[in-house]
Design a protein around this motif. Sequence first.
Motif, PDB file in Angstrom:
ATOM      1  N   VAL A  13      49.633  73.555  -4.787  1.00 10.98           N
ATOM      2  CA  VAL A  13      50.344  74.184  -3.668  1.00 10.98           C
ATOM      3  C   VAL A  13      49.400  75.141  -2.964  1.00 10.98           C
ATOM      4  O   VAL A  13      48.515  75.727  -3.596  1.00 10.98           O
ATOM      5  N   GLU A  14      49.587  75.276  -1.665  1.00 12.55           N
ATOM      6  CA  GLU A  14      48.610  76.011  -0.859  1.00 12.55           C
ATOM      7  C   GLU A  14      48.506  77.494  -1.172  1.00 12.55           C
ATOM      8  O   GLU A  14      47.532  78.129  -0.819  1.00 12.55           O
ATOM      9  N   TRP A  15      49.496  78.059  -1.847  1.00 12.65           N
ATOM     10  CA  TRP A  15      49.461  79.497  -2.114  1.00 12.65           C
ATOM     11  C   TRP A  15      48.822  79.826  -3.467  1.00 12.65           C
ATOM     12  O   TRP A  15      48.866  80.960  -3.913  1.00 12.65           O
ATOM     13  N   THR A  16      48.197  78.811  -4.102  1.00 14.56           N
ATOM     14  CA  THR A  16      47.479  79.092  -5.342  1.00 14.56           C
ATOM     15  C   THR A  16      46.003  78.738  -5.173  1.00 14.56           C
ATOM     16  O   THR A  16      45.654  77.849  -4.405  1.00 14.56           O
ATOM     17  N   SER A  17      45.192  79.447  -5.922  1.00 15.50           N
ATOM     18  CA  SER A  17      43.742  79.174  -5.892  1.00 15.50           C
ATOM     19  C   SER A  17      43.434  77.970  -6.778  1.00 15.50           C
ATOM     20  O   SER A  17      44.271  77.504  -7.558  1.00 15.50           O
ATOM     21  N   ARG A  18      42.211  77.502  -6.670  1.00 25.00           N
ATOM     22  CA  ARG A  18      41.765  76.391  -7.509  1.00 25.00           C
ATOM     23  C   ARG A  18      41.877  76.769  -8.987  1.00 25.00           C
ATOM     24  O   ARG A  18      42.334  75.973  -9.811  1.00 25.00           O
ATOM     25  N   GLU A  19      41.466  77.977  -9.327  1.00 22.91           N
ATOM     26  CA  GLU A  19      41.521  78.436 -10.717  1.00 22.91           C
ATOM     27  C   GLU A  19      42.964  78.508 -11.213  1.00 22.91           C
ATOM     28  O   GLU A  19      43.247  78.114 -12.349  1.00 22.91           O
ATOM     29  N   GLU A  20      43.863  78.991 -10.367  1.00 31.12           N
ATOM     30  CA  GLU A  20      45.275  79.047 -10.761  1.00 31.12           C
ATOM     31  C   GLU A  20      45.846  77.644 -10.950  1.00 31.12           C
ATOM     32  O   GLU A  20      46.604  77.394 -11.890  1.00 31.12           O
ATOM     33  N   HIS A  21      45.475  76.735 -10.059  1.00 31.63           N
ATOM     34  CA  HIS A  21      45.931  75.353 -10.181  1.00 31.63           C
ATOM     35  C   HIS A  21      45.461  74.751 -11.501  1.00 31.63           C
ATOM     36  O   HIS A  21      46.242  74.116 -12.226  1.00 31.63           O
ATOM     37  N   GLU A  22      44.205  74.949 -11.827  1.00 32.66           N
ATOM     38  CA  GLU A  22      43.666  74.435 -13.089  1.00 32.66           C
ATOM     39  C   GLU A  22      44.398  75.043 -14.280  1.00 32.66           C
ATOM     40  O   GLU A  22      44.692  74.343 -15.259  1.00 32.66           O
ATOM     41  N   ARG A  23      44.696  76.338 -14.202  1.00 30.63           N
ATOM     42  CA  ARG A  23      45.402  77.013 -15.291  1.00 30.63           C
ATOM     43  C   ARG A  23      46.802  76.419 -15.472  1.00 30.63           C
ATOM     44  O   ARG A  23      47.244  76.164 -16.593  1.00 30.63           O
ATOM     45  N   LEU A  24      47.502  76.169 -14.368  1.00 30.46           N
ATOM     46  CA  LEU A  24      48.834  75.567 -14.442  1.00 30.46           C
ATOM     47  C   LEU A  24      48.749  74.154 -15.019  1.00 30.46           C
ATOM     48  O   LEU A  24      49.543  73.793 -15.896  1.00 30.46           O
ATOM     49  N   CYS A  25      47.786  73.377 -14.561  1.00 29.59           N
ATOM     50  CA  CYS A  25      47.610  72.023 -15.094  1.00 29.59           C
ATOM     51  C   CYS A  25      47.371  72.062 -16.600  1.00 29.59           C
ATOM     52  O   CYS A  25      48.007  71.312 -17.360  1.00 29.59           O
ATOM     53  N   ARG A  26      46.470  72.928 -17.030  1.00 28.49           N
ATOM     54  CA  ARG A  26      46.177  73.049 -18.472  1.00 28.49           C
ATOM     55  C   ARG A  26      47.436  73.407 -19.248  1.00 28.49           C
ATOM     56  O   ARG A  26      47.728  72.817 -20.284  1.00 28.49           O
ATOM     57  N   ARG A  27      48.161  74.399 -18.748  1.00 26.90           N
ATOM     58  CA  ARG A  27      49.381  74.866 -19.433  1.00 26.90           C
ATOM     59  C   ARG A  27      50.395  73.736 -19.580  1.00 26.90           C
ATOM     60  O   ARG A  27      51.121  73.663 -20.566  1.00 26.90           O
TER      61      ARG A  27
END
Length: 166
Positions: A141-155
């Motif tokens: 989603v556009e309101w998250t950074s690449r690092e946040e996206h990766e963290r969500l995917c991992r979780r």
Amino acid sequence: MADVRVNRKVKPGKHSILDVFPGLDRSEAFRSLFADGLREKVLRDCKIDVVPEDMYMYIDDGPGNVVAGLGYLKKGEERILYLDILHELTHVRQWHEGQELWDRRYSYVDRPTEVEAYDVAVKEARRLGMTDREIADYLRVEWTSREEHERLCRRLGVKSPESRAY
């Protein structure tokens, strides 16, 4: 998903969930979100407020309704709309339970209510046969950074094409 459709002819205004997503009440993912009494209450009382603005979906925590952009409902990919309504209805259930939906102590991708709502969507995406790449795209989603996206995917146990683990 075969039983669930998106009513592409919907007009702006407040609509019942089943007017916008006919067949949703037969979805096992939807049925598992709510205990029987709450399920009937949500089907009866929760509305989807279709607005003309160009936007996705979110929950209006005042009345516990879902707000959805008209263009998104008309043009969005059907299975993504289905995953989004499951995500938002998870928030509706959380709202009925009195959970704090927007707990500012957490970033968006770490907020327990968001993680749970995305987990519901990811499980259904897997049941639908979506690949990790497709699911990772859904989680972007556009309101998250690449690092946040990766963290969500991992979780959520999703291999992100952006991570080295892919």
